[in-house]
Design a protein around this motif. Structure first.
Motif, PDB file in Angstrom:
ATOM      1  N   VAL A   8       0.863  -1.184   0.000  1.00  0.00           N
ATOM      2  CA  VAL A   8       0.000   0.000   0.000  1.00  0.00           C
ATOM      3  C   VAL A   8       0.896   1.229   0.000  1.00  0.00           C
ATOM      4  O   VAL A   8       1.775   1.367   0.854  1.00  0.00           O
ATOM      5  CB  VAL A   8      -0.917   0.028   1.238  1.00  0.00           C
ATOM      6  N   VAL A   9       0.683   2.124  -0.960  1.00  0.00           N
ATOM      7  CA  VAL A   9       1.500   3.335  -1.074  1.00  0.00           C
ATOM      8  C   VAL A   9       0.632   4.572  -0.879  1.00  0.00           C
ATOM      9  O   VAL A   9      -0.491   4.654  -1.394  1.00  0.00           O
ATOM     10  CB  VAL A   9       2.198   3.399  -2.451  1.00  0.00           C
ATOM     11  N   GLY A  10       1.167   5.539  -0.136  1.00  0.00           N
ATOM     12  CA  GLY A  10       0.550   6.850   0.002  1.00  0.00           C
ATOM     13  C   GLY A  10       1.613   7.902  -0.234  1.00  0.00           C
ATOM     14  O   GLY A  10       2.798   7.657   0.012  1.00  0.00           O
ATOM     15  N   THR A  11       1.216   9.074  -0.731  1.00  0.00           N
ATOM     16  CA  THR A  11       2.193  10.133  -0.976  1.00  0.00           C
ATOM     17  C   THR A  11       1.638  11.473  -0.509  1.00  0.00           C
ATOM     18  O   THR A  11       0.428  11.690  -0.493  1.00  0.00           O
ATOM     19  CB  THR A  11       2.567  10.242  -2.466  1.00  0.00           C
ATOM     20  N   GLY A  12       2.552  12.368  -0.147  1.00  0.00           N
ATOM     21  CA  GLY A  12       2.141  13.705   0.281  1.00  0.00           C
ATOM     22  C   GLY A  12       2.909  14.158   1.510  1.00  0.00           C
ATOM     23  O   GLY A  12       3.740  13.423   2.056  1.00  0.00           O
ATOM     24  N   GLN A  13       2.620  15.372   1.944  1.00  0.00           N
ATOM     25  CA  GLN A  13       3.262  15.898   3.132  1.00  0.00           C
ATOM     26  C   GLN A  13       2.808  15.126   4.369  1.00  0.00           C
ATOM     27  O   GLN A  13       1.693  14.603   4.412  1.00  0.00           O
ATOM     28  CB  GLN A  13       2.906  17.379   3.314  1.00  0.00           C
ATOM     29  N   ILE A  14       3.677  15.075   5.360  1.00  0.00           N
ATOM     30  CA  ILE A  14       3.313  14.437   6.625  1.00  0.00           C
ATOM     31  C   ILE A  14       2.670  15.491   7.511  1.00  0.00           C
ATOM     32  O   ILE A  14       3.350  16.386   8.038  1.00  0.00           O
ATOM     33  CB  ILE A  14       4.542  13.802   7.306  1.00  0.00           C
ATOM     34  N   GLN A  15       1.366  15.400   7.631  1.00  0.00           N
ATOM     35  CA  GLN A  15       0.599  16.330   8.459  1.00  0.00           C
ATOM     36  C   GLN A  15      -0.754  15.707   8.773  1.00  0.00           C
ATOM     37  O   GLN A  15      -1.178  14.745   8.122  1.00  0.00           O
ATOM     38  CB  GLN A  15       0.433  17.680   7.758  1.00  0.00           C
ATOM     39  N   TYR A  16      -1.434  16.281   9.746  1.00  0.00           N
ATOM     40  CA  TYR A  16      -2.680  15.704  10.247  1.00  0.00           C
ATOM     41  C   TYR A  16      -3.712  15.497   9.145  1.00  0.00           C
ATOM     42  O   TYR A  16      -4.302  14.414   9.040  1.00  0.00           O
ATOM     43  CB  TYR A  16      -3.272  16.594  11.342  1.00  0.00           C
ATOM     44  N   ARG A  17      -3.946  16.534   8.322  1.00  0.00           N
ATOM     45  CA  ARG A  17      -5.058  16.441   7.372  1.00  0.00           C
ATOM     46  C   ARG A  17      -4.867  15.348   6.326  1.00  0.00           C
ATOM     47  O   ARG A  17      -5.821  14.932   5.667  1.00  0.00           O
ATOM     48  CB  ARG A  17      -5.304  17.790   6.698  1.00  0.00           C
ATOM     49  N   LYS A  18      -3.629  14.865   6.164  1.00  0.00           N
ATOM     50  CA  LYS A  18      -3.369  13.782   5.211  1.00  0.00           C
ATOM     51  C   LYS A  18      -3.779  12.412   5.763  1.00  0.00           C
ATOM     52  O   LYS A  18      -3.726  11.416   5.054  1.00  0.00           O
ATOM     53  CB  LYS A  18      -1.885  13.755   4.832  1.00  0.00           C
ATOM     54  N   GLY A  19      -4.157  12.364   7.040  1.00  0.00           N
ATOM     55  CA  GLY A  19      -4.588  11.088   7.614  1.00  0.00           C
ATOM     56  C   GLY A  19      -3.446  10.152   7.941  1.00  0.00           C
ATOM     57  O   GLY A  19      -3.614   8.925   7.942  1.00  0.00           O
ATOM     58  N   SER A  43       7.923   5.688  -9.657  1.00  0.00           N
ATOM     59  CA  SER A  43       8.353   4.305  -9.424  1.00  0.00           C
ATOM     60  C   SER A  43       7.527   3.650  -8.330  1.00  0.00           C
ATOM     61  O   SER A  43       7.088   2.499  -8.460  1.00  0.00           O
ATOM     62  CB  SER A  43       9.838   4.276  -9.055  1.00  0.00           C
ATOM     63  N   LEU A  44       7.303   4.377  -7.249  1.00  0.00           N
ATOM     64  CA  LEU A  44       6.574   3.823  -6.101  1.00  0.00           C
ATOM     65  C   LEU A  44       5.098   3.586  -6.426  1.00  0.00           C
ATOM     66  O   LEU A  44       4.519   2.588  -6.007  1.00  0.00           O
ATOM     67  CB  LEU A  44       6.723   4.745  -4.893  1.00  0.00           C
ATOM     68  N   CYS A  45       4.494   4.494  -7.181  1.00  0.00           N
ATOM     69  CA  CYS A  45       3.095   4.286  -7.583  1.00  0.00           C
ATOM     70  C   CYS A  45       2.968   3.071  -8.489  1.00  0.00           C
ATOM     71  O   CYS A  45       1.948   2.377  -8.488  1.00  0.00           O
ATOM     72  CB  CYS A  45       2.553   5.532  -8.283  1.00  0.00           C
ATOM     73  N   ASN A  46       4.008   2.801  -9.267  1.00  0.00           N
ATOM     74  CA  ASN A  46       3.985   1.665 -10.179  1.00  0.00           C
ATOM     75  C   ASN A  46       4.067   0.324  -9.463  1.00  0.00           C
ATOM     76  O   ASN A  46       3.545  -0.680  -9.960  1.00  0.00           O
ATOM     77  CB  ASN A  46       5.123   1.784 -11.192  1.00  0.00           C
ATOM     78  N   ILE A  47       4.734   0.287  -8.317  1.00  0.00           N
ATOM     79  CA  ILE A  47       4.848  -1.003  -7.616  1.00  0.00           C
ATOM     80  C   ILE A  47       3.749  -1.194  -6.576  1.00  0.00           C
ATOM     81  O   ILE A  47       3.667  -2.238  -5.935  1.00  0.00           O
ATOM     82  CB  ILE A  47       6.225  -1.166  -6.944  1.00  0.00           C
ATOM     83  N   ALA A  48       2.886  -0.183  -6.421  1.00  0.00           N
ATOM     84  CA  ALA A  48       1.804  -0.277  -5.436  1.00  0.00           C
ATOM     85  C   ALA A  48       0.726  -1.250  -5.902  1.00  0.00           C
ATOM     86  O   ALA A  48       0.279  -1.197  -7.047  1.00  0.00           O
ATOM     87  CB  ALA A  48       1.199   1.102  -5.191  1.00  0.00           C
ATOM     88  N   ASP A  49       0.307  -2.119  -4.995  1.00  0.00           N
ATOM     89  CA  ASP A  49      -0.894  -2.910  -5.266  1.00  0.00           C
ATOM     90  C   ASP A  49      -2.135  -2.050  -5.059  1.00  0.00           C
ATOM     91  O   ASP A  49      -3.167  -2.278  -5.683  1.00  0.00           O
ATOM     92  CB  ASP A  49      -0.948  -4.125  -4.326  1.00  0.00           C
ATOM     93  N   LEU A  50      -1.978  -1.045  -4.185  1.00  0.00           N
ATOM     94  CA  LEU A  50      -3.082  -0.136  -3.890  1.00  0.00           C
ATOM     95  C   LEU A  50      -2.511   1.214  -3.464  1.00  0.00           C
ATOM     96  O   LEU A  50      -1.555   1.271  -2.680  1.00  0.00           O
ATOM     97  CB  LEU A  50      -3.953  -0.700  -2.763  1.00  0.00           C
ATOM     98  N   PHE A  51      -3.079   2.294  -3.987  1.00  0.00           N
ATOM     99  CA  PHE A  51      -2.724   3.636  -3.541  1.00  0.00           C
ATOM    100  C   PHE A  51      -3.773   4.089  -2.534  1.00  0.00           C
ATOM    101  O   PHE A  51      -4.977   4.041  -2.816  1.00  0.00           O
ATOM    102  CB  PHE A  51      -2.682   4.599  -4.724  1.00  0.00           C
ATOM    103  N   LEU A  52      -3.324   4.527  -1.373  1.00  0.00           N
ATOM    104  CA  LEU A  52      -4.246   4.936  -0.303  1.00  0.00           C
ATOM    105  C   LEU A  52      -3.958   6.366   0.121  1.00  0.00           C
ATOM    106  O   LEU A  52      -2.834   6.696   0.496  1.00  0.00           O
ATOM    107  CB  LEU A  52      -4.105   4.002   0.907  1.00  0.00           C
ATOM    108  N   LEU A  53      -4.989   7.218   0.064  1.00  0.00           N
ATOM    109  CA  LEU A  53      -4.885   8.582   0.576  1.00  0.00           C
ATOM    110  C   LEU A  53      -6.024   8.789   1.577  1.00  0.00           C
ATOM    111  O   LEU A  53      -7.162   9.049   1.193  1.00  0.00           O
ATOM    112  CB  LEU A  53      -4.984   9.597  -0.563  1.00  0.00           C
TER     113      LEU A  53
END
Length: 352
Positions: A177-188, A246-256
């Protein structure tokens, strides 16, 4: 007006988005500049961050104070003032940590900046009303969605994926499972880590870091979370867009699992790489993504869906196809003419 039917429309792009790594604003800005230079060079003439440049349109991508001051220059000089809305004042809550009086001043400043614009561009139609609520007339708010370039975000050959997994010590058969973005509260982020704890047989990888450093909301908590994460959870820190691909390509699932967004570039990047997408089911996604993702109301639903699809990966085939539909809808081809028509329309409205 300086342009006519035969000459190019001059646009002065004002942005400091590239100064802070790992944020979607910078990605959206770079994509637009590349798009216009690639497909619209015969009709549009761009300059970048020229405070005193004479232009038909001055397009503000960030809310720098110097840009705010520039907006008071004569219309004969800067032309039509366009503001690109990448965030709303309320989305700052919990994202950055400033002394309360300073925070109130900054939020008021953002509203004032937006009101200075002749036209605002939002990346999600649901946010038009919020801008109207702070004093913008409906006709002064336009909707143009984000997009990503296919030459940068695309599905890589299958035989390249094991090499990327090996780099992060992730076995080929391990559900990722891959997620991307800033590390902050609103990103979950808290839910992302909690899901990793609940699912030790799944690897969770988050690509992104503290773009705003110590002024990130609740910085100590999230720094501790990153430093003491579960064994099956990986935090890469801020990485290049090539690495995101690269990371999105190897993800079985993208989670945001975000609690608040406008239109994340990360979703489009993942979709362009063919990754099935799971999101906290925010109302703002309904118009822009329809039913082309796995919707979850809370961490309980996310956990249940993760357990289900990790045990039967065939369930993700449908959502992989839906991601391809999302990528096609928000492709550079579909946005090229929209932006050109928008700039032409705005240039015609310049009055001296």
């Amino acid at each position: 007006m300086t342009s006519n039917k035969k000459s190019k429309i001059t646009i002065n792009m004002m942005s400091s988005a590239d100064k802070i790594a790992g944020q979607g604003v910078g990605s959206a800005y770079r994509e637009l500049i590349r798009l216009l230079r690639t497909y619209n060079s015969e009709t549009l003439d761009l300059t970048i961050n020229k405070i005193f440049a004479k232009a038909d349109i001055t397009h503000y991508h960030t809310v720098d104070f110097l840009f705010y001051l520039q907006s008071f220059l004569s219309k004969k000089h800067i032309g039509r003032r366009i503001g690109y809305v990448h965030f709303l004042p309320e989305t700052l809550d919990g994202s950055i940590m400033l002394p309360l009086p300073l925070f109130w001043i900054f939020k008021a400043y953002v509203k004032s900046f937006y009101r200075r614009m002749d036209q605002l561009v939002v990346v999600n139609p649901d946010f038009k009303q919020k801008l109207i609520d702070i004093g913008m007339e409906p006709e002064r708010v336009s909707y143009i969605p984000n997009f990503v370039a296919k030459e940068q975000f695309y599905e890589i050959p299958i035989d390249e994926k094991p090499v990327i997994r090996k780099k992060y010590n992730i076995p080929d058969n391990r559900f990722l499972v891959v997620g991307t973005g800033q590390i902050q509260y609103r990103k979950g982020i808290d839910d992302f880590v909690a899901l990793a704890k609940r699912n030790p047989d799944i690897t969770f990888l988050w690509a992104g870091g503290f773009s705003f450093g110590r002024i990130t909301g609740n910085y100590k908590h999230y720094k501790e979370l990153v430093n003491n994460h579960p064994q099956n959870c990986i935090f890469t820190g801020i990485v290049s867009r090539d690495e995101i691909r690269s990371l999105c390509n190897i993800a079985d699932l993208f989670l945001l699992p975000s609690y608040d967004e406008l239109f994340p570039m990360s979703i489009l990047e993942a979709a362009s790489c063919g990754a099935p997408i799971m999101l906290r089911d925010l109302d703002l996604y309904h118009n822009i993504l329809s039913e082309k993702y796995i919707p979850c109301q809370d961490i309980e639903e996310m956990d249940a869906q993760l357990k289900k699809v990790s045990k039967d990966r065939s369930l993700l085939k449908h959502f992989k196809e839906m991601s391809k539909d999302v990528a096609a809808t928000y492709s550079e081809e579909s946005l090229t003419k929209i932006w050109e028509d928008f700039y032409k329309e705005q240039a015609e409205l310049v009055k001296y």
